[in-house]
Structure formats: C-alpha cells, structure tokens
Design an enzyme around this catalytic site. Structure first.
Site, short mmCIF file in Angstrom:
data_model
loop_
_atom_site.label_atom_id
_atom_site.label_comp_id
_atom_site.label_asym_id
_atom_site.label_seq_id
_atom_site.Cartn_x
_atom_site.Cartn_y
_atom_site.Cartn_z
N ALA A 1 5.54 4.13 2.42
CA ALA A 1 6.22 5.27 3.02
C ALA A 1 6.63 4.96 4.46
O ALA A 1 7.75 5.27 4.89
CB ALA A 1 5.32 6.50 2.97
N GLY B 1 0.82 -1.20 0.00
CA GLY B 1 0.00 0.00 0.00
C GLY B 1 0.86 1.25 0.00
O GLY B 1 2.02 1.23 0.42
N CYS B 2 0.30 2.37 -0.44
CA CYS B 2 1.08 3.61 -0.54
C CYS B 2 1.48 4.13 0.84
O CYS B 2 2.65 4.48 1.07
CB CYS B 2 0.32 4.66 -1.34
SG CYS B 2 -1.37 5.00 -0.77
N HIS B 3 0.53 4.18 1.78
CA HIS B 3 0.86 4.62 3.14
C HIS B 3 1.87 3.66 3.78
O HIS B 3 2.82 4.10 4.43
CB HIS B 3 -0.40 4.68 4.01
CG HIS B 3 -1.50 5.52 3.46
ND1 HIS B 3 -1.57 6.88 3.65
CD2 HIS B 3 -2.60 5.19 2.74
CE1 HIS B 3 -2.66 7.36 3.08
NE2 HIS B 3 -3.30 6.35 2.51
#
Length: 317
Positions: free
Chosen positions: A119, A114-116
């Site tokens: 990061a 996932g993007c979150h």
C-alpha cells in the site's frame, strides 16, 4: 502441465493460494504428506520437482527451504520477509515500473511484498521516482488493518467468544518500538534515504487495509496541488490493471463523510485516493487494499501468472 508446490500450507496465505490454484487448468498441485513436511529429504524432493514453489513460512524456514533447492528450473515466490531487500530477488509489485515487471517475468526468485509495504509503495514510489518528493522527505504514515494479517494466533484472539474479550474493546496500535518488519522494504523499494515513521493499527474487522500518508505541500521538491497529484498518479498507473486511482472527488470517495477501509476487499485491486486542503497546504494520500488479496495471496498469484506468461488477472477477477 506446470507443477506447483505450496510450502507452508497451514497458514492464512498458504491456504488462500492453494484454494485459488484449484481454479487453474494445466496445473498440478504437489502435496506432501502431513507427517512428512518436517522431513527435509522428503521436502527437498517436492521443492525440486516443482516448476514454481510458494513459500508461506517464517523467515528462517523460508531461507532453509530455498537452500534445499538445487533444480535450476524451479522458480520461487517467497511470501515471507526474508528476501524482500535481497538484490538477487525481484520485488513482486509489477505495477511500480516496467523494470519491476520485466524482472518478475524473467526471474527465478521473486519476493512477494508485505501488505503494509505494498500500500505504501504504490502511493509513494511514483512520487519519489519523478522527484516530486525528495528521497529525504520526512515521510510518516499509519495503517489501519484487519486482524487477519496477524495470522492464525491473532485471528483466534479476536474471534474468541469470551464475554469480556479485551481485543474487542477498540482499535489497537502496535509495534510501538517503531521496528515493524516491513520498514526495510518500505525504505529501499521506494528509493527513500530514511525509513518512514510508521505506526500500524489493527481493528476489530477481519480484513481490509488502508495506508494514510500526510504530505505538506511546502516540503515537496516539485510543488503540486492535490488535484495535480491525483492526475499524476492516474497517468502513471493508466496501464496498471490492478491499481485504480480514484477521481479527485471528496464526496464520492467517502461513505457518509467517512472512509470505508474494507472497500477493496475480495479483490486484487489497490485503490489510491488523494485528499487535500489547498488553503492550508496539506494533503493526504490513502492507499487501500485487501491485506489477504493484493496484500498477500492475490499478489503471489499475480506474480505467478506473470512468471508463467499468463494474463496477470487470470483467476484474480
């Protein structure tokens, strides 16, 4: 000639993957007829004819597509949440460790992160792995992200031209039930014993994401200054093509005193920053990426490149 099939071509991630695939030589993109995409028998033919399948679907639909594959040579990159903590699936952030990279290279099943979570993991995993932060450190974070991460429905709400569009009034905190779907992978894939306290915020800009993670130096298992953490991360990622650890320089990392959330847009890079106040014993880690790039389609193409034995930056720079 490798055959590639994108299952779920109408969503944001699927469309971007398909667009990027058009730049590759020696790749044939398999396309199912629009009227046949819900025909399971027809879909099964495409899934099993492909060398690599990208799944850009809701979780349950992704599981159903995987169940239709009986060709042992078909490899799958799943962009949904369905398999991100499954022990039989490689987790698709090759920069985290040599083991992660080798598993992606040799696996037939890769879960795109996932993007979150991407990061977060790129900032925290090395610190937990090295014992600088204990796996029981009470981690909290917030992310600020563009609205494209919410898919076509949210995009349409933000881009509604109505005179009094309520979505444009200001940033919006969401998932305040503290149950964001990225939490399980955030915990398991970074080696934490507890899920972080996570508050996502969506803003009135199309794309870009930054995760902000506060650290109390007194709670570190191995005490380090902000400058030392920056150097540690720079050393850890020195051979990682798509992770850039920015210099420990407050002025150069800011724009007129503020942080540019969109500064990594249109790239496949994750940019890491360390800010600290030694007198107060406080530190902030910031991890920035394009939520549609390194946070989604770019990461998927990077994983495909590794699985096919190509340079991982092929058509990503």
């Amino acid at each position: 000639m490798k055959k590639i099939f994108v299952d779920g071509l109408t969503g944001t991630t699927g469309l971007l993957i398909h667009e990027r695939l058009s730049h590759y030589d020696q790749i044939e993109i398999l396309k199912i007829d629009e009227h046949q995409k819900k025909n399971l028998n027809e879909k099964k033919k495409f899934l099993n004819a492909a060398d690599i399948v990208f799944l850009c679907l809701p979780d349950q639909a992704a599981k159903e597509s995987v169940a239709l594959i009986d060709n042992p040579n078909t490899k799958v990159i799943d962009a949904s949440t369905a398999h991100r903590i499954h022990k039989d699936w490689a987790y698709g952030i090759p920069e985290l460790s040599k083991d992660h990279r080798n598993r992606i290279m040799s696996s037939s099943r890769v879960a795109n992160p996932g993007c979150h979570a991407s990061a977060f993991a790129l900032a925290i995993y090395p610190l937990v792995k090295a014992g600088i932060l204990g796996n029981d450190y009470p981690i909290s974070l917030h992310t600020l992200t563009g609205y494209s991460g919410g898919g076509k429905e949210l995009i349409s709400k933000y881009e509604d031209s109505s005179e009094f569009n309520p979505y444009l009034r200001g940033p919006r905190h969401y998932r305040l039930g503290l149950d964001h779907k990225h939490l399980p992978e955030m915990k398991i894939q970074t080696g934490l014993s507890e899920e972080p306290l996570f508050n996502p915020i969506v803003g009135n800009f199309y794309k870009g994401l930054v995760a902000t993670i506060p650290i109390k130096m007194s709670l570190m298992k191995i005490k380090k200054t902000g400058r030392e953490i920056q150097q540690f991360l720079a050393d850890y990622y020195k051979d990682a093509y798509f992770v850039r650890v920015n210099p420990y320089d407050l002025k150069d990392n800011l724009f007129e005193g503020g942080f540019d959330v969109t500064g990594s847009n249109d790239t496949n890079y994750c940019d890491l920053f360390v800010f600290s106040n030694e007198e107060k014993g406080t530190m902030v880690l910031m991890s920035r990426l394009d939520n549609l790039g390194k946070g989604a389609s770019g990461a998927a193409l990077q994983n495909m490149n590794i699985m096919l034995g190509l340079d991982e930056w092929t058509h990503l720079i």
